[in-house]
Design a protein around this motif. Structure first.
Motif, PDB file in Angstrom:
ATOM      1  N   LYS A  41      -1.394  26.165  47.310  1.00 17.13           N
ATOM      2  CA  LYS A  41      -0.791  24.935  47.845  1.00 17.13           C
ATOM      3  C   LYS A  41      -1.877  23.953  48.264  1.00 17.13           C
ATOM      4  O   LYS A  41      -1.770  22.738  48.029  1.00 17.13           O
ATOM      5  CB  LYS A  41       0.098  25.296  49.039  1.00 17.13           C
ATOM      6  CG  LYS A  41       0.998  24.171  49.505  1.00 17.13           C
ATOM      7  CD  LYS A  41       1.984  24.676  50.547  1.00 17.13           C
ATOM      8  CE  LYS A  41       2.962  23.576  50.936  1.00 17.13           C
ATOM      9  NZ  LYS A  41       3.942  24.053  51.940  1.00 17.13           N
ATOM     10  N   LYS A  79      -3.058  24.001  42.543  1.00 15.44           N
ATOM     11  CA  LYS A  79      -3.006  24.737  41.290  1.00 15.44           C
ATOM     12  C   LYS A  79      -2.326  26.075  41.543  1.00 15.44           C
ATOM     13  O   LYS A  79      -2.519  26.673  42.605  1.00 15.44           O
ATOM     14  CB  LYS A  79      -4.418  24.994  40.726  1.00 15.44           C
ATOM     15  CG  LYS A  79      -5.123  23.749  40.241  1.00 15.44           C
ATOM     16  CD  LYS A  79      -6.474  24.089  39.620  1.00 15.44           C
ATOM     17  CE  LYS A  79      -6.323  24.776  38.286  1.00 15.44           C
ATOM     18  NZ  LYS A  79      -7.634  24.958  37.591  1.00 15.44           N
ATOM     19  N   PRO A  80      -1.525  26.552  40.602  1.00 16.29           N
ATOM     20  CA  PRO A  80      -0.831  27.827  40.839  1.00 16.29           C
ATOM     21  C   PRO A  80      -1.771  29.025  40.728  1.00 16.29           C
ATOM     22  O   PRO A  80      -2.736  29.009  39.954  1.00 16.29           O
ATOM     23  CB  PRO A  80       0.215  27.865  39.719  1.00 16.29           C
ATOM     24  CG  PRO A  80      -0.381  27.047  38.616  1.00 16.29           C
ATOM     25  CD  PRO A  80      -1.159  25.942  39.299  1.00 16.29           C
ATOM     26  N   TYR A 124       8.228  29.627  46.700  1.00 11.27           N
ATOM     27  CA  TYR A 124       7.028  28.853  46.355  1.00 11.27           C
ATOM     28  C   TYR A 124       6.802  28.859  44.840  1.00 11.27           C
ATOM     29  O   TYR A 124       5.772  29.350  44.346  1.00 11.27           O
ATOM     30  CB  TYR A 124       5.791  29.432  47.058  1.00 11.27           C
ATOM     31  CG  TYR A 124       5.853  29.361  48.560  1.00 11.27           C
ATOM     32  CD1 TYR A 124       5.521  28.185  49.243  1.00 11.27           C
ATOM     33  CD2 TYR A 124       6.242  30.472  49.310  1.00 11.27           C
ATOM     34  CE1 TYR A 124       5.574  28.118  50.626  1.00 11.27           C
ATOM     35  CE2 TYR A 124       6.293  30.413  50.696  1.00 11.27           C
ATOM     36  CZ  TYR A 124       5.963  29.234  51.346  1.00 11.27           C
ATOM     37  OH  TYR A 124       6.021  29.177  52.729  1.00 11.27           O
ATOM     38  N   PRO A 125       7.736  28.313  44.066  1.00  9.20           N
ATOM     39  CA  PRO A 125       7.640  28.386  42.602  1.00  9.20           C
ATOM     40  C   PRO A 125       6.450  27.628  42.016  1.00  9.20           C
ATOM     41  O   PRO A 125       5.972  27.970  40.931  1.00  9.20           O
ATOM     42  CB  PRO A 125       8.966  27.772  42.131  1.00  9.20           C
ATOM     43  CG  PRO A 125       9.373  26.864  43.249  1.00  9.20           C
ATOM     44  CD  PRO A 125       8.934  27.556  44.496  1.00  9.20           C
ATOM     45  N   ASP A 126       5.972  26.611  42.721  1.00 10.19           N
ATOM     46  CA  ASP A 126       4.845  25.830  42.205  1.00 10.19           C
ATOM     47  C   ASP A 126       3.495  26.447  42.548  1.00 10.19           C
ATOM     48  O   ASP A 126       2.465  26.006  42.041  1.00 10.19           O
ATOM     49  CB  ASP A 126       4.887  24.399  42.769  1.00 10.19           C
ATOM     50  CG  ASP A 126       6.127  23.638  42.317  1.00 10.19           C
ATOM     51  OD1 ASP A 126       6.614  23.935  41.207  1.00 10.19           O
ATOM     52  OD2 ASP A 126       6.608  22.778  43.074  1.00 10.19           O
ATOM     53  N   GLN A 127       3.505  27.461  43.399  1.00 11.09           N
ATOM     54  CA  GLN A 127       2.241  28.054  43.849  1.00 11.09           C
ATOM     55  C   GLN A 127       1.894  29.361  43.129  1.00 11.09           C
ATOM     56  O   GLN A 127       0.757  29.823  43.223  1.00 11.09           O
ATOM     57  CB  GLN A 127       2.280  28.309  45.363  1.00 11.09           C
ATOM     58  CG  GLN A 127       1.961  27.087  46.206  1.00 11.09           C
ATOM     59  CD  GLN A 127       3.024  26.011  46.143  1.00 11.09           C
ATOM     60  OE1 GLN A 127       4.191  26.271  46.436  1.00 11.09           O
ATOM     61  NE2 GLN A 127       2.630  24.797  45.753  1.00 11.09           N
ATOM     62  N   GLU A 175       2.316  31.626  39.398  1.00 10.33           N
ATOM     63  CA  GLU A 175       2.743  31.781  38.001  1.00 10.33           C
ATOM     64  C   GLU A 175       2.649  33.276  37.690  1.00 10.33           C
ATOM     65  O   GLU A 175       1.572  33.869  37.782  1.00 10.33           O
ATOM     66  CB  GLU A 175       1.834  30.973  37.073  1.00 10.33           C
ATOM     67  CG  GLU A 175       2.248  31.012  35.623  1.00 10.33           C
ATOM     68  CD  GLU A 175       1.371  30.147  34.740  1.00 10.33           C
ATOM     69  OE1 GLU A 175       1.153  30.528  33.571  1.00 10.33           O
ATOM     70  OE2 GLU A 175       0.882  29.099  35.230  1.00 10.33           O
TER      71      GLU A 175
END
Length: 384
Positions: A117, A121-122, A153-156, A158
């Motif tokens: 966060k 970048k993930p 936290y889907p954007d943090q 992968e």
């Protein structure tokens, strides 16, 4: 300045082994080349660029320090995955540089989300499941919390993989334990998928698993010892190759050779002791060659009076106690041994060979142990 011994890596052997691996797992399964333990003693700086040249598309390490070295020598051209140790203060470097890593406990998961966060970048993570190894991995009763964090936290994060590790796939004795782990892993993957968590790849198999259990290969296999030309165990080799003693050939070729040179040759009279203590008595006049390699260089002291080496196309015995920096060879029956002659500690000379497995016959060392104990400062070079 040249050292007292040197290691050669065979380009031809790497090419052969990679071809075998690709035929073993098929085109739909990615091979992750495990280079922990300084590439099993072959040397990250030397082996990894060679592996890359021969088609390696993914590397695995144990810790962040090894991952950093692989990332450097490959210029970040291929994915690198950390299977074990990464400190929280190393997570920023890993995420920034697209390094993948296992997550098997909540502190690492929460911290990587926090760092991801912060830098925007993930984190590229592989969720490890505990299936019966009882070492690392999320227990099944913890998966709901994993799901909660990942979905919140889907954007943090992968999800690059879901994985586990088998407890001794190289041994027949562990068959039912490994089978139970396989079933438990599938159950965990199914549970996660029902709760909208799917991964790019599933992976469970090391070298032994990939050879013995085809269904365990999934989308990726983590291949260590096999790529260097060694079988995980004699059981694995027998089961896969089923030798009958006539016409059978090992499809693997050993990548590594370890060599030194004769430092001195002398005659020892009958009745004299050789080296430290009184572990070897010359029962007749013998010719002794001194070799500048000892336990300080990775040649185990337990090989005193039992080890073997090759000199002038002859197999000779280690006699006396292996010292920190020296060993002695009985070359009585080898004609013309002189200072500077090549000595093979691992590898081939003429029609003879000294295998890493033979060290296990004469000491309590495994293939893995002897290879990874080879000092990092022994020069390594690539040969044809």
């Amino acid at each position: 300045m040249e050292g007292t011994s040197y290691i050669e890596l065979s380009k031809e052997a790497v090419e052969n082994n990679f071809s075998y691996l690709n035929s073993l797992v098929g085109p739909d399964t990615l091979v992750s080349h495990v280079v922990k333990g300084n590439a099993y003693g072959h040397g990250i700086d030397t082996y990894v660029p060679l592996a890359l040249e021969k088609g390696a598309k993914h590397f695995s390490t144990f810790d962040a320090h090894e991952a950093y070295k692989v990332h450097q020598v490959t210029d970040g051209k291929v994915p690198v995955m950390i299977m074990g140790m990464i400190l929280n203060d190393q997570l920023e470097w890993a995420i920034e540089n697209g390094i993948e890593f296992f997550v098997f406990e909540f502190d690492r998961l929460r911290e990587c989300i926090k760092v991801a966060k912060k830098i925007g970048k993930p984190a590229l993570i592989h969720i490890e499941l505990e299936t019966g190894m009882n070492r690392t991995g999320f227990e099944f009763d913890k998966l709901n919390e994993v799901l909660r964090l990942v979905h919140y936290y889907p954007d943090q994060v992968e999800i690059k993989g879901i994985c586990t590790h088998y407890a001794g796939a190289e041994s027949f004795a562990n068959f039912f334990r490994v089978k139970a782990q396989f079933q438990k892993f599938k159950k965990g993957v199914k549970f996660l998928a029902k709760n909208n968590l799917k991964a790019e790849r599933l992976h469970t198999a090391c070298s032994a698993g990939a050879v013995r259990f085809p269904k365990s290969r999934f989308d990726m296999v983590r291949i260590g010892i096999l790529q260097y030309g060694f079988w995980p165990s004699q059981e694995t080799y027998i089961e896969k190759i089923k030798p009958v003693g006539i016409g059978d050939e090992d499809p693997l070729k050993r990548v590594i050779s370890w060599k030194s040179r004769v430092m001195d040759v002398k005659t020892v009279n009958q009745g004299e002791y050789i080296g430290y203590g009184m572990s070897y008595l010359a029962t007749s006049e013998i010719k002794v060659a001194t070799i500048p390699v000892g336990y300080g260089h990775g040649f185990s002291r337990s090989l005193s009076n039992t080890g073997r080496a090759l000199v002038k196309n002859s197999r000779v015995s280690v006699i006396g106690t292996v010292n920190m920096n020296l060993m002695l060879l009985d070359v009585t029956h080898v004609d013309g041994v002189e200072k500077g002659d090549e000595v093979v500690l691992i590898g081939n000379q003429g029609d003879l060979s000294i295998s890493v497995a033979s060290f296990g016959d004469f000491s309590d060392q495994l293939n893995y142990e002897l290879l990874t104990r080879l000092p990092r400062d022994i020069p390594r070079k690539i040969v044809k």
